[in-house]
Design a protein around this motif. Structure first.
Motif, PDB file in Angstrom:
ATOM      1  N   VAL A 206      -5.877  12.168  -2.466  1.00 52.80           N
ATOM      2  CA  VAL A 206      -5.920  11.606  -1.116  1.00 52.80           C
ATOM      3  C   VAL A 206      -6.546  12.615  -0.148  1.00 52.80           C
ATOM      4  O   VAL A 206      -7.378  12.254   0.692  1.00 52.80           O
ATOM      5  N   LYS A 207      -6.167  13.876  -0.264  1.00 57.69           N
ATOM      6  CA  LYS A 207      -6.752  14.908   0.598  1.00 57.69           C
ATOM      7  C   LYS A 207      -8.265  14.984   0.401  1.00 57.69           C
ATOM      8  O   LYS A 207      -9.019  15.122   1.372  1.00 57.69           O
TER       9      LYS A 207
ATOM     10  N   LYS B 260     -10.581  11.238  -9.894  1.00 59.65           N
ATOM     11  CA  LYS B 260      -9.674  10.935 -11.009  1.00 59.65           C
ATOM     12  C   LYS B 260      -8.235  11.276 -10.656  1.00 59.65           C
ATOM     13  O   LYS B 260      -7.976  12.254  -9.939  1.00 59.65           O
ATOM     14  N   GLY B 261      -7.313  10.473 -11.163  1.00 56.83           N
ATOM     15  CA  GLY B 261      -5.893  10.723 -10.956  1.00 56.83           C
ATOM     16  C   GLY B 261      -5.101  10.105 -12.097  1.00 56.83           C
ATOM     17  O   GLY B 261      -5.526   9.109 -12.680  1.00 56.83           O
ATOM     18  N   GLU B 262      -3.971  10.707 -12.390  1.00 50.92           N
ATOM     19  CA  GLU B 262      -3.106  10.176 -13.458  1.00 50.92           C
ATOM     20  C   GLU B 262      -2.463   8.874 -12.990  1.00 50.92           C
ATOM     21  O   GLU B 262      -2.134   8.717 -11.816  1.00 50.92           O
ATOM     22  N   ILE B 263      -2.282   7.963 -13.923  1.00 52.98           N
ATOM     23  CA  ILE B 263      -1.600   6.716 -13.611  1.00 52.98           C
ATOM     24  C   ILE B 263      -0.108   7.019 -13.506  1.00 52.98           C
ATOM     25  O   ILE B 263       0.474   7.649 -14.392  1.00 52.98           O
ATOM     26  N   ALA B 264       0.482   6.610 -12.419  1.00 54.82           N
ATOM     27  CA  ALA B 264       1.927   6.806 -12.233  1.00 54.82           C
ATOM     28  C   ALA B 264       2.634   5.494 -12.554  1.00 54.82           C
ATOM     29  O   ALA B 264       2.418   4.497 -11.900  1.00 54.82           O
TER      30      ALA B 264
ATOM     31  N   THR C 244       0.838  -1.189   0.000  1.00 50.09           N
ATOM     32  CA  THR C 244       0.000   0.000   0.000  1.00 50.09           C
ATOM     33  C   THR C 244       0.881   1.250   0.000  1.00 50.09           C
ATOM     34  O   THR C 244       1.796   1.363   0.809  1.00 50.09           O
ATOM     35  N   HIS C 245       0.615   2.148  -0.916  1.00 48.93           N
ATOM     36  CA  HIS C 245       1.428   3.351  -1.035  1.00 48.93           C
ATOM     37  C   HIS C 245       0.631   4.445  -1.737  1.00 48.93           C
ATOM     38  O   HIS C 245      -0.403   4.184  -2.326  1.00 48.93           O
ATOM     39  N   ILE C 246       1.153   5.670  -1.647  1.00 51.57           N
ATOM     40  CA  ILE C 246       0.547   6.819  -2.315  1.00 51.57           C
ATOM     41  C   ILE C 246       1.629   7.481  -3.155  1.00 51.57           C
ATOM     42  O   ILE C 246       2.714   7.782  -2.655  1.00 51.57           O
TER      43      ILE C 246
END
Length: 72
Positions: free
Chosen positions: A24-25, A67-71, A14-16
């Motif tokens: 996350v905020k 939504k978030g960009e894939i890292a 598990t990571h961010i």
């Protein structure tokens, strides 16, 4: 004839990512909804005999997606 008491989940990797901090905020500001109900077909007596149709999820409510960009 048994009643579920608790669900335990173990998460290994598990990571961010840094580019997901705003998402996350946003997630942390949300108030959780009441938990849904999972109902299993009472006619099934062997856990290996369950099929998708034998499991019912009711009263599931969710917040809008974030939504978030894939890292990569």
């Amino acid at each position: 004839g048994t009643v579920a008491n608790e669900l335990t989940i173990t998460s290994g990797n598990t990571h961010i990512y840094l580019n997901h901090l705003e998402q996350v905020k946003t997630q942390l500001t949300r108030t959780p909804y009441k938990l849904p109900t999972v109902t299993l077909n009472p006619d099934i007596k062997n856990i290996n005999d369950f099929k998708f149709e034998d499991i019912q999820l009711t009263n599931y409510k969710h917040h809008p997606s974030i939504k978030g960009e894939i890292a990569v």
